[in-house]
Design a protein around this motif. Sequence first.
Motif, PDB file in Angstrom:
ATOM      1  N   GLY A  39     -54.952 -20.669   8.203  1.00  9.16           N
ATOM      2  CA  GLY A  39     -53.714 -20.027   8.632  1.00  9.16           C
ATOM      3  C   GLY A  39     -52.569 -20.362   7.702  1.00  9.16           C
ATOM      4  N   VAL A  40     -52.483 -21.630   7.305  1.00 11.17           N
ATOM      5  CA  VAL A  40     -51.435 -22.015   6.361  1.00 11.17           C
ATOM      6  C   VAL A  40     -51.649 -21.276   5.048  1.00 11.17           C
ATOM      7  N   ASN A  41     -52.919 -21.062   4.723  1.00 11.77           N
ATOM      8  CA  ASN A  41     -53.258 -20.355   3.496  1.00 11.77           C
ATOM      9  C   ASN A  41     -52.729 -18.917   3.471  1.00 11.77           C
ATOM     10  N   ALA A  42     -52.327 -18.409   4.625  1.00  8.56           N
ATOM     11  CA  ALA A  42     -51.784 -17.051   4.635  1.00  8.56           C
ATOM     12  C   ALA A  42     -50.416 -17.000   3.981  1.00  8.56           C
ATOM     13  N   PHE A  43     -49.687 -18.108   4.012  1.00  7.20           N
ATOM     14  CA  PHE A  43     -48.353 -18.058   3.400  1.00  7.20           C
ATOM     15  C   PHE A  43     -48.143 -19.104   2.314  1.00  7.20           C
ATOM     16  N   VAL A  44     -49.093 -20.025   2.149  1.00  4.12           N
ATOM     17  CA  VAL A  44     -49.047 -20.906   0.979  1.00  4.12           C
ATOM     18  C   VAL A  44     -50.324 -20.631   0.207  1.00  4.12           C
ATOM     19  N   PHE A  45     -50.207 -19.919  -0.906  1.00  8.84           N
ATOM     20  CA  PHE A  45     -51.421 -19.520  -1.615  1.00  8.84           C
ATOM     21  C   PHE A  45     -51.088 -19.287  -3.078  1.00  8.84           C
ATOM     22  N   PHE A 201     -44.986 -20.222  -1.961  1.00 11.27           N
ATOM     23  CA  PHE A 201     -44.729 -20.345  -0.528  1.00 11.27           C
ATOM     24  C   PHE A 201     -44.114 -19.025  -0.093  1.00 11.27           C
ATOM     25  N   TYR A 202     -44.940 -18.224   0.541  1.00  9.22           N
ATOM     26  CA  TYR A 202     -44.551 -16.847   0.849  1.00  9.22           C
ATOM     27  C   TYR A 202     -43.952 -16.800   2.243  1.00  9.22           C
ATOM     28  N   TRP A 203     -42.698 -17.271   2.387  1.00  8.16           N
ATOM     29  CA  TRP A 203     -42.129 -17.341   3.739  1.00  8.16           C
ATOM     30  C   TRP A 203     -41.831 -15.962   4.301  1.00  8.16           C
ATOM     31  N   ARG A 204     -41.789 -14.957   3.410  1.00  5.49           N
ATOM     32  CA  ARG A 204     -41.538 -13.600   3.914  1.00  5.49           C
ATOM     33  C   ARG A 204     -42.667 -13.108   4.815  1.00  5.49           C
ATOM     34  N   PHE A 205     -43.793 -13.832   4.809  1.00  8.42           N
ATOM     35  CA  PHE A 205     -44.881 -13.491   5.725  1.00  8.42           C
ATOM     36  C   PHE A 205     -44.372 -13.436   7.159  1.00  8.42           C
ATOM     37  N   PHE A 206     -43.407 -14.294   7.468  1.00  8.54           N
ATOM     38  CA  PHE A 206     -42.917 -14.343   8.844  1.00  8.54           C
ATOM     39  C   PHE A 206     -41.742 -13.404   9.103  1.00  8.54           C
ATOM     40  N   THR A 207     -41.127 -12.908   8.035  1.00  7.38           N
ATOM     41  CA  THR A 207     -39.871 -12.197   8.263  1.00  7.38           C
ATOM     42  C   THR A 207     -39.905 -10.746   7.822  1.00  7.38           C
ATOM     43  N   THR A 208     -41.035 -10.259   7.324  1.00  5.62           N
ATOM     44  CA  THR A 208     -41.040  -8.870   6.883  1.00  5.62           C
ATOM     45  C   THR A 208     -42.058  -8.054   7.661  1.00  5.62           C
ATOM     46  N   GLU A 209     -41.848  -6.738   7.613  1.00  4.67           N
ATOM     47  CA  GLU A 209     -42.829  -5.851   8.218  1.00  4.67           C
ATOM     48  C   GLU A 209     -44.024  -5.707   7.286  1.00  4.67           C
ATOM     49  N   SER A 210     -45.113  -5.236   7.840  1.00  3.71           N
ATOM     50  CA  SER A 210     -46.284  -5.079   6.989  1.00  3.71           C
ATOM     51  C   SER A 210     -46.266  -3.692   6.365  1.00  3.71           C
ATOM     52  N   TYR A 211     -46.831  -3.605   5.161  1.00  4.05           N
ATOM     53  CA  TYR A 211     -47.019  -2.305   4.512  1.00  4.05           C
ATOM     54  C   TYR A 211     -48.494  -1.968   4.562  1.00  4.05           C
ATOM     55  N   ASP A 212     -48.800  -0.707   4.718  1.00  5.07           N
ATOM     56  CA  ASP A 212     -50.168  -0.234   4.620  1.00  5.07           C
ATOM     57  C   ASP A 212     -51.134  -1.037   5.494  1.00  5.07           C
ATOM     58  N   TYR A 419     -55.936 -14.883  10.015  1.00  2.00           N
ATOM     59  CA  TYR A 419     -55.760 -16.322  10.229  1.00  2.00           C
ATOM     60  C   TYR A 419     -54.287 -16.675  10.352  1.00  2.00           C
ATOM     61  N   GLY A 420     -53.457 -16.029   9.524  1.00  2.00           N
ATOM     62  CA  GLY A 420     -52.029 -16.317   9.583  1.00  2.00           C
ATOM     63  C   GLY A 420     -51.454 -15.976  10.944  1.00  2.00           C
ATOM     64  N   MET A 421     -51.883 -14.849  11.502  1.00  2.00           N
ATOM     65  CA  MET A 421     -51.381 -14.441  12.813  1.00  2.00           C
ATOM     66  C   MET A 421     -51.842 -15.400  13.903  1.00  2.00           C
ATOM     67  N   VAL A 422     -53.134 -15.748  13.875  1.00  2.13           N
ATOM     68  CA  VAL A 422     -53.640 -16.676  14.896  1.00  2.13           C
ATOM     69  C   VAL A 422     -52.901 -17.998  14.779  1.00  2.13           C
ATOM     70  N   PHE A 423     -52.715 -18.443  13.534  1.00  4.54           N
ATOM     71  CA  PHE A 423     -52.007 -19.700  13.333  1.00  4.54           C
ATOM     72  C   PHE A 423     -50.607 -19.624  13.927  1.00  4.54           C
ATOM     73  N   THR A 424     -49.904 -18.521  13.663  1.00  3.83           N
ATOM     74  CA  THR A 424     -48.546 -18.387  14.174  1.00  3.83           C
ATOM     75  C   THR A 424     -48.533 -18.437  15.696  1.00  3.83           C
ATOM     76  N   LEU A 425     -49.461 -17.695  16.303  1.00  2.00           N
ATOM     77  CA  LEU A 425     -49.491 -17.662  17.771  1.00  2.00           C
ATOM     78  C   LEU A 425     -49.801 -19.044  18.344  1.00  2.00           C
ATOM     79  N   VAL A 426     -50.852 -19.681  17.806  1.00  5.35           N
ATOM     80  CA  VAL A 426     -51.228 -21.001  18.322  1.00  5.35           C
ATOM     81  C   VAL A 426     -50.083 -21.984  18.101  1.00  5.35           C
ATOM     82  N   PHE A 427     -49.456 -21.884  16.928  1.00  9.80           N
ATOM     83  CA  PHE A 427     -48.350 -22.784  16.632  1.00  9.80           C
ATOM     84  C   PHE A 427     -47.219 -22.582  17.641  1.00  9.80           C
TER      85      PHE A 427
END
Lengths: 450, 385
Positions: A39-45, A201-212, A419-427
């Motif tokens: 999950g962390v790997n979704a925004f630190v990669f 460190f892609y913090w925009r993962f939490f603050t932007t809408e998804s494309y495509d 994984y990033g989404m599950v991580f966010t929810l569990v967190f």
Amino acid sequence: MNLASRRMMDRSFTVLGILSILVMAGALLCLLGPIVIRGVNAFVFRATVEHRQMLAEKYGVGDREAVKRELAQAEQHRTKIYRMISAYEASLEDESYAMRREMGGELDELKDRLRDLLGPFPGDPDPILMREQYGETRWDRALVVKDEVIFREEYDYSDPSAMGVLVHVPRADTFEGTSLAPLFPYLENHLSDILRPRWTFYWRFFTTESYDAHFFGGIWPEILGTFYLTVGAILFAVPFGVISAIYLVEYANPKNPLVALIRTCISTLAGVPSIVFGLFGLAFFINELHVSESKSVLAGSLTLAVLILPLVIRAAEEAIRAVPKTYKEAALSLGAGRWRTICTVILPAAMPGVLTGIVISMGRAAGETAPIIFTAAVSAGGVVALGETLSQPTPALPWNIYNICSEHEAVNEIRHVQYGMVFTLVFLVLLLNSTAIWLRARIAKRLRGA
Amino acid sequence: MSTEVTPFKRRSLTISRSASTRMRISGLFGHGLLLLITSSSALLIIFIFYYIIREALPFFKIRGFVEFFTQNAWHPVGNPEEFGALAIFFGSGMVTLGSIIFAVPIGVVAAACLSDILPFSLRQLTKPIIEILAAIPSVAFGFFALVVLAPLMQNHGGLILGGSVWVVGLPLLFLASWIGAEFLATRIDGKNLPTTRWTLRLVLSVGGLLALWYVAGIFGQMRVTSGTNALNVSLVLGIMALPTIVSVSEDALQSVRRELREGAYALGATRAETMMWVVFPAARSGITAAIILGVMRAIGETMVVWMAAGGAEQIPTPWYNFLEPVSTLTATIAGEMGEADHVTGSARYHVLFCMALVLLTISFVFNFISDRIIGKGGLAKGKSA
């Protein structure tokens, strides 16, 4: 039975007990381990130059000039590949028709895989889908796609009695002896020059809408939707829950059969399966009361409120019961009425306990999926403004987790988003729960001090 | 309610008759209002029953009861449509049973360990494990079952099955041969000589090892064709039911009075014997309640089964084959409603409410039983379930 055996059995009982607790701990670890790490790997990669290009073009962030320079450098290494391919294409023109047909097919497949890795070839028409406009944005995915370029997956059916066995055939074998053969070792050796990975460190993962459809971008609409639903559920459930708890503790006569019935009803409500709440929300709030045309945040919040109501009542009841009797007696002896005692003495004293219950219920509401499937959740959708919550459905973390790992068209390619989404929810849920534990510890301390 | 707002010092010490009446009436009014709000939250469950039944009845009117409860074929969009839900009931029962088989022994033993064996400091360390496990959203469990566990099972199914037979079997075999030898030695010559005992132990454990080797071999040979199957779901549901089972049975064990334990110890029983012959029987009803609550948790769970049970509306062949995909009531409702709710009024829409009604009835009955058990004093009073 002799003493030694009895002692041995006693010990083995202890060992079994400890083992079963270890099994629980192990289960928790097995569950949280992958979720946290990947999950962390979704925004630190390690982001490739394609990722930076995508950010600069779609979100307008990053140093455009630097990205351009980097792209130019990467392009130097890529042109060699493009040149090899066009040279081979030219040489194919002179071959026989059968040969051209066979190798042409192979070549097209190779080119498609290369497009996955590097984005469109120079001279290609601009692709419509955004996922085809850029190459791999993540280094870990790029390594997988590189393997797809270098190897072709085939099923080996040579043993007719068993299932086909997956084998990886190097494409280099197919193109052996042609001008394309050096492409494969070149790609293998220069991939990092071609894609230029860098830790991000892609913090925009939490603050932007998804494309495509979650191929790019983040999960902000889902987070916001979960927030709306949770807060809405709390807004509806807390007043009812706390007042009911006050009534049950302070006013109700426990011997009254009506009160006993109310208690039974509430405890039954607590045991209803969550999917039934979903159907009830659909049948009652949407089809009967018409709180909204179809799914909406409002309907979902109401449904979730029904679900957490028994939790809130139970927690508030316990908190009010835990207020020392002396508080109440002192207030009454000073001449305060019953209602005044409750408002000024009992409720403030019970407040932290009630808050604990509310926070735990929030965690429950945030994580529930089944009740919102038919009442509030949509899989594709953008940010819902506050004013639209009365009539619009919203994406929400739990539902979209289900959606993008069960119904998405390219489940394997967006594992990191899942994984990033599950991580966010569990967190989020665990954060709420630890807040509750912290609150409870503070109450315990204060009660000890009092 | 407004009467008491007047500041105290300005009020005269004697209360006039009218003021007294006013106070009484407003008090009654406040009481009534509170009762109204409270009973409206209680009314919700009646609303739920009413609306589910109302939407379920049309199906029974159209199709009757027999097909739904006794037939096997589930083709809600077929031509002709078939609504035999027996296989779905079976799937629900199967995964629930599987999860309970897994969760109850572990949960009850863990509860015993928490209440009687571990020292206080260790117990405090263990509590968060249970709390976190209980707090994790079900969709995260479903994700784990689908994305982590299912591929693992599919690719290394035989290895995992055979391995777990050894891991579970070996300690149990050791214990069983030890106890079995003990009993047999007494039976054979009535004297329970050490030599007899040890010979028997040796014979039993060698025999058991051979049997275990054979069984593990069979399991090791098994091919798991699909990772999303009943076993996978049972395991994950078991983990989800564990916190409930552990915390309720721990409450039950702790509410067993101290004197009973002390009496057993005074008679010379070991801790295990005290637990087995005194504490567990005394806490029997509380443990039953714990198991019922665990069953409810497993039977009502949607996301895990929807994501990872495979979604095949069929009774596996043979019926105890946990390696086949199944479907459950909850998963069917979740999966079908998405397509069915556009056509409100069709049998396909109403049949899902029938399933919800079945779920609701089951949970109502179970809840009633566990409430009865807890209310009768199997657990200490005031403990929440």
